[in-house]
Design a protein around this motif. Structure first.
Motif, PDB file in Angstrom:
ATOM      1  N   MET A   1     -32.474  48.881  59.635  1.00 18.40           N
ATOM      2  CA  MET A   1     -32.977  48.887  61.014  1.00 18.40           C
ATOM      3  C   MET A   1     -33.313  47.476  61.454  1.00 18.40           C
ATOM      4  N   PRO A   2     -32.538  46.862  62.304  1.00 14.19           N
ATOM      5  CA  PRO A   2     -33.018  45.643  62.958  1.00 14.19           C
ATOM      6  C   PRO A   2     -33.811  46.036  64.199  1.00 14.19           C
ATOM      7  N   SER A   3     -34.467  45.059  64.793  1.00 11.96           N
ATOM      8  CA  SER A   3     -35.185  45.354  66.030  1.00 11.96           C
ATOM      9  C   SER A   3     -34.188  45.827  67.090  1.00 11.96           C
ATOM     10  N   ALA A   4     -34.636  46.761  67.929  1.00  8.17           N
ATOM     11  CA  ALA A   4     -33.744  47.364  68.925  1.00  8.17           C
ATOM     12  C   ALA A   4     -33.777  46.529  70.203  1.00  8.17           C
TER      13      ALA A   4
ATOM     14  N   ASN B   1     -23.657  37.583  59.647  1.00 10.06           N
ATOM     15  CA  ASN B   1     -24.333  36.978  58.486  1.00 10.06           C
ATOM     16  C   ASN B   1     -25.855  37.076  58.603  1.00 10.06           C
ATOM     17  N   ASN B   2     -26.342  37.837  59.584  1.00  6.94           N
ATOM     18  CA  ASN B   2     -27.787  38.014  59.728  1.00  6.94           C
ATOM     19  C   ASN B   2     -28.166  39.383  59.163  1.00  6.94           C
ATOM     20  N   PRO B   3     -28.716  39.423  57.925  1.00 10.55           N
ATOM     21  CA  PRO B   3     -28.894  40.702  57.235  1.00 10.55           C
ATOM     22  C   PRO B   3     -29.954  41.601  57.866  1.00 10.55           C
ATOM     23  N   LEU B   4     -29.872  42.895  57.507  1.00 14.83           N
ATOM     24  CA  LEU B   4     -30.784  43.900  58.059  1.00 14.83           C
ATOM     25  C   LEU B   4     -31.839  44.284  57.024  1.00 14.83           C
ATOM     26  N   ILE B   5     -33.013  44.662  57.484  1.00 20.12           N
ATOM     27  CA  ILE B   5     -34.074  45.100  56.582  1.00 20.12           C
ATOM     28  C   ILE B   5     -33.820  46.559  56.177  1.00 20.12           C
ATOM     29  N   VAL B   6     -33.969  46.824  54.869  1.00 29.02           N
ATOM     30  CA  VAL B   6     -33.800  48.186  54.353  1.00 29.02           C
ATOM     31  C   VAL B   6     -35.158  48.884  54.421  1.00 29.02           C
TER      32      VAL B   6
ATOM     33  N   THR C   1     -43.626  40.653  58.779  1.00 25.55           N
ATOM     34  CA  THR C   1     -43.547  39.358  58.093  1.00 25.55           C
ATOM     35  C   THR C   1     -42.530  39.507  56.963  1.00 25.55           C
ATOM     36  N   VAL C   2     -41.636  38.516  56.819  1.00 26.93           N
ATOM     37  CA  VAL C   2     -40.649  38.564  55.732  1.00 26.93           C
ATOM     38  C   VAL C   2     -41.039  37.498  54.699  1.00 26.93           C
ATOM     39  N   ILE C   3     -41.136  37.932  53.429  1.00 26.63           N
ATOM     40  CA  ILE C   3     -41.485  36.979  52.363  1.00 26.63           C
ATOM     41  C   ILE C   3     -40.422  36.979  51.271  1.00 26.63           C
TER      42      ILE C   3
ATOM     43  N   ILE D   1     -43.385  32.539  53.050  1.00 25.18           N
ATOM     44  CA  ILE D   1     -43.103  33.308  54.267  1.00 25.18           C
ATOM     45  C   ILE D   1     -41.819  32.743  54.846  1.00 25.18           C
ATOM     46  N   ILE D   2     -40.820  33.591  55.040  1.00 26.63           N
ATOM     47  CA  ILE D   2     -39.587  33.071  55.634  1.00 26.63           C
ATOM     48  C   ILE D   2     -39.424  33.530  57.078  1.00 26.63           C
ATOM     49  N   ARG D   3     -40.202  34.535  57.493  1.00 24.11           N
ATOM     50  CA  ARG D   3     -40.353  34.813  58.930  1.00 24.11           C
ATOM     51  C   ARG D   3     -41.799  35.210  59.159  1.00 24.11           C
ATOM     52  N   LEU D   4     -42.470  34.501  60.038  1.00 28.15           N
ATOM     53  CA  LEU D   4     -43.835  34.879  60.392  1.00 28.15           C
ATOM     54  C   LEU D   4     -43.795  36.245  61.060  1.00 28.15           C
TER      55      LEU D   4
ATOM     56  N   GLY E   1     -23.709  39.644  53.035  1.00 31.10           N
ATOM     57  CA  GLY E   1     -23.053  39.008  51.885  1.00 31.10           C
ATOM     58  C   GLY E   1     -24.025  38.416  50.873  1.00 31.10           C
ATOM     59  N   LEU E   2     -25.348  38.556  51.084  1.00 32.70           N
ATOM     60  CA  LEU E   2     -26.329  38.001  50.138  1.00 32.70           C
ATOM     61  C   LEU E   2     -26.507  38.938  48.941  1.00 32.70           C
ATOM     62  N   ALA E   3     -27.024  38.382  47.833  1.00 34.33           N
ATOM     63  CA  ALA E   3     -27.297  39.197  46.644  1.00 34.33           C
ATOM     64  C   ALA E   3     -28.703  39.797  46.721  1.00 34.33           C
ATOM     65  N   THR E   4     -29.388  39.542  47.826  1.00 35.58           N
ATOM     66  CA  THR E   4     -30.753  40.036  48.018  1.00 35.58           C
ATOM     67  C   THR E   4     -30.790  40.971  49.225  1.00 35.58           C
ATOM     68  N   ALA E   5     -31.912  41.702  49.352  1.00 35.65           N
ATOM     69  CA  ALA E   5     -32.157  42.458  50.583  1.00 35.65           C
ATOM     70  C   ALA E   5     -33.657  42.440  50.845  1.00 35.65           C
TER      71      ALA E   5
ATOM     72  N   PRO F   1     -30.781  28.003  54.515  1.00 38.92           N
ATOM     73  CA  PRO F   1     -30.839  29.208  55.344  1.00 38.92           C
ATOM     74  C   PRO F   1     -31.638  30.330  54.680  1.00 38.92           C
ATOM     75  N   THR F   2     -32.925  30.073  54.417  1.00 39.25           N
ATOM     76  CA  THR F   2     -33.737  31.057  53.692  1.00 39.25           C
ATOM     77  C   THR F   2     -33.830  32.373  54.449  1.00 39.25           C
ATOM     78  N   CYS F   3     -33.800  32.307  55.769  1.00 42.47           N
ATOM     79  CA  CYS F   3     -33.891  33.517  56.581  1.00 42.47           C
ATOM     80  C   CYS F   3     -32.847  33.388  57.691  1.00 42.47           C
ATOM     81  N   PRO F   4     -31.637  33.908  57.453  1.00 41.33           N
ATOM     82  CA  PRO F   4     -30.523  33.613  58.358  1.00 41.33           C
ATOM     83  C   PRO F   4     -30.838  33.867  59.832  1.00 41.33           C
TER      84      PRO F   4
ATOM     85  N   GLY G   1     -24.686  42.800  69.316  1.00 40.75           N
ATOM     86  CA  GLY G   1     -24.066  41.476  69.418  1.00 40.75           C
ATOM     87  C   GLY G   1     -24.688  40.558  68.381  1.00 40.75           C
ATOM     88  N   ARG G   2     -25.010  41.125  67.203  1.00 43.01           N
ATOM     89  CA  ARG G   2     -25.710  40.363  66.160  1.00 43.01           C
ATOM     90  C   ARG G   2     -24.697  39.712  65.225  1.00 43.01           C
ATOM     91  N   PRO G   3     -24.858  38.421  64.903  1.00 43.08           N
ATOM     92  CA  PRO G   3     -23.939  37.765  63.971  1.00 43.08           C
ATOM     93  C   PRO G   3     -23.937  38.495  62.621  1.00 43.08           C
TER      94      PRO G   3
END
Ligand code: AMP
Ligand code: MG
Length: 308
Positions: A128-131, A50-55, A168-170, A179-182, A102-106, A208-211, A46-48
């Motif tokens: 893989m997003p968190s389960a 526009n919230n990208p996933l970590i590769v 941590t996401v930077i 740091i965009i997510r602690l 839809g971002l140009a980054t990952a 929206p640095t970290c959607p 049920g994830r929006p």
């Protein structure tokens, strides 16, 4: 259902979703070669969209295929923190748009748990997003995943409470790392490599640095009431075993004020325990020490308590 690594590989190669343990929390995994599997992850959680996933990569050598220019210090950060819980946002090429929102980054990382690294080495990069169902505490045991997604979800058993706290996401923004997510790696740890303390770039609607930060997170069903001191409250309190609280409160200890890593490991399991017990109101001792992983723990508790 619990599955073997060989079974996980067949599911992933067939375009199915499996749950894998990492050194942080469990993840719901899909192969980047199967965009339809990536869509299944969003639907399951049920994830929006526009919230990208970590590769997740098996090793640093896989990175050059997906990104070109590395900002200053990237190689030092990788040498110091990979494999491990640091996700680095970089320009991305060849990552399906189903995963990037839809971002140009990952965001990329190499996870540290050998069982999962081996699966990625065989299957290719996995997103893989968190389960967990979107908004709930991240899953830190197979039972958490069965509770959220049903017993038929294929899960690799990595035991209870891997590391507890997400990566941590930077991101390199305006000439410096932010740091965009602690997460599990603290600003102080990053500063040893960077030579400066990276600031936290809070996500707002305008920026929206970290959607993912725009959404509700980590929240149990119970209303969490955060306080720094307790006198005559009654009910259940999430607190520390080295503090004294009124005897009217039933303490669920998440660790001591000297052991942030243990607290990190126990936090989500404790919030889920409150749900299993059907609690509707829970007190939380928010008088935490400063710095390091405590800043992440504080952020997680504040988010878990916000019902916005
Ligand atoms: P989770 O998948 O639940 O561990 O959360 C991953 C976090 O990383 C989410 O908050 C995402 O919004 C964030 N994220 C992933 N990719 C990017 C990216 N390219 N830019 C900014 N944030 C990202
Ligand atoms: Mg998550």
């Amino acid at each position: 259902m619990l599955i073997t690594p060989e079974e996980a590989l067949s599911y992933l190669n067939a375009g199915d979703v499996v749950a894998l343990p990492t050194e942080t929390v469990y993840g719901l995994a899909a192969s980047i070669a199967h965009p339809e599997a990536i869509k299944k992850i969003y639907a399951l959680k049920g994830r929006p969209s526009n919230n990208p996933l970590i590769v997740h990569l098996a090793s640093v050598s896989q990175l050059q295929q997906y990104t070109k220019a590395l900002p200053p210090h990237t190689e030092n950060l990788i040498t110091q923190f990979w494999p491990g819980p640091l996700s680095i946002v970089l320009d991305a090429h060849g990552i399906p748009e189903e995963a990037t929102g839809g971002l140009a980054t990952a965001a990329f990382r190499v996870p540290a748990l050998p069982i999962t690294q081996n699966i990625i080495a065989a299957a290719g990069p996995l997103v893989m997003p968190s389960a967990n169902l979107s908004g709930k505490p991240s899953g830190t045991s197979p039972q958490d995943l069965f509770d959220d997604f049903g017993d038929d979800l294929p899960v690799i058993d990595g035991g209870e409470r891997p590391g507890g706290i997400e990566s941590t996401v930077i991101h390199y923004l305006d000439g410096e790392w932010r740091i965009i997510r602690l997460g599990a790696i603290s600003a102080e740890q990053l500063s040893k490599v960077l030579g400066y303390l990276p600031l936290f770039a809070a996500t707002t609607q305008d920026q929206p640095t970290c959607p993912g930060q725009l959404y509700r997170h980590y929240a149990p069903k119970a209303r969490l009431q955060l306080q720094k001191s307790f006198s005559n409250e009654t009910g259940v309190l999430i607190g520390f075993s080295d503090r004294r609280y009124p005897s009217t409160l039933e303490l669920i200890a998440v660790g001591t004020t000297e052991t942030p890593y243990t607290v990190g490991e126990n936090l989500y399991a404790t919030l889920r325990e409150c749900d299993r017990r059907g609690l509707t109101n829970v007190w939380v001792d928010i008088d935490l020490p400063e710095g390091g992983l405590w800043e992440t723990i504080k952020e997680r508790i504040n988010k878990a308590a916000s019902h916005g």
